[in-house]
Scaffold this active site. Structure first.
Site, mmCIF file in Angstrom:
data_model
loop_
_atom_site.group_PDB
_atom_site.id
_atom_site.type_symbol
_atom_site.label_atom_id
_atom_site.label_comp_id
_atom_site.label_asym_id
_atom_site.label_seq_id
_atom_site.Cartn_x
_atom_site.Cartn_y
_atom_site.Cartn_z
ATOM 1 N N CYS A 10 0.969 -0.956 -0.005
ATOM 2 C CA CYS A 10 0.002 0.243 0.013
ATOM 3 C C CYS A 10 0.888 1.277 0.029
ATOM 4 O O CYS A 10 1.932 1.203 0.255
ATOM 5 C CB CYS A 10 -0.851 0.136 1.311
ATOM 6 S SG CYS A 10 -0.060 0.205 2.798
ATOM 7 N N CYS A 13 2.990 1.655 2.979
ATOM 8 C CA CYS A 13 4.368 0.804 3.187
ATOM 9 C C CYS A 13 5.235 1.322 2.278
ATOM 10 O O CYS A 13 6.390 1.359 2.698
ATOM 11 C CB CYS A 13 3.765 -0.486 2.727
ATOM 12 S SG CYS A 13 2.267 -1.221 3.615
#
Length: 77
Positions: A10, A13
């Site tokens: 994501c 991240c």
């Protein structure tokens, strides 16, 4: 130093990985940085929310993107 960024890919991240790499580079920290996206591997650390920062197999930060200063304080102990 062995650093792992736990996350499924994501944007949070990716941001944590980018910031961690910047801190390591700017401070001359000798470290191996690994991105762990496999959910089974992530679960081995007991993480329920990503992203997470793992340093030498110890979960330091989880479930949020920390500031650069916070990452620096974790890495420079």
């Amino acid at each position: 130093m062995d650093i792992k960024i736990l996350g499924t890919g994501c944007s949070k991240c990716k941001t944590l990985e980018k910031l961690t790499r910047e801190v390591v580079e700017q401070n001359g920290i000798i470290a191996t940085i690994t991105k762990v996206e496999d959910i089974v591997e992530i679960m081995k650390y007991g993480i329920m929310s990503t992203p997470a920062l793992v340093v030498d197999e110890k979960v330091e930060i989880k479930g949020r993107v920390p500031s650069i200063d916070e990452i620096k304080s974790v890495l420079i102990k």
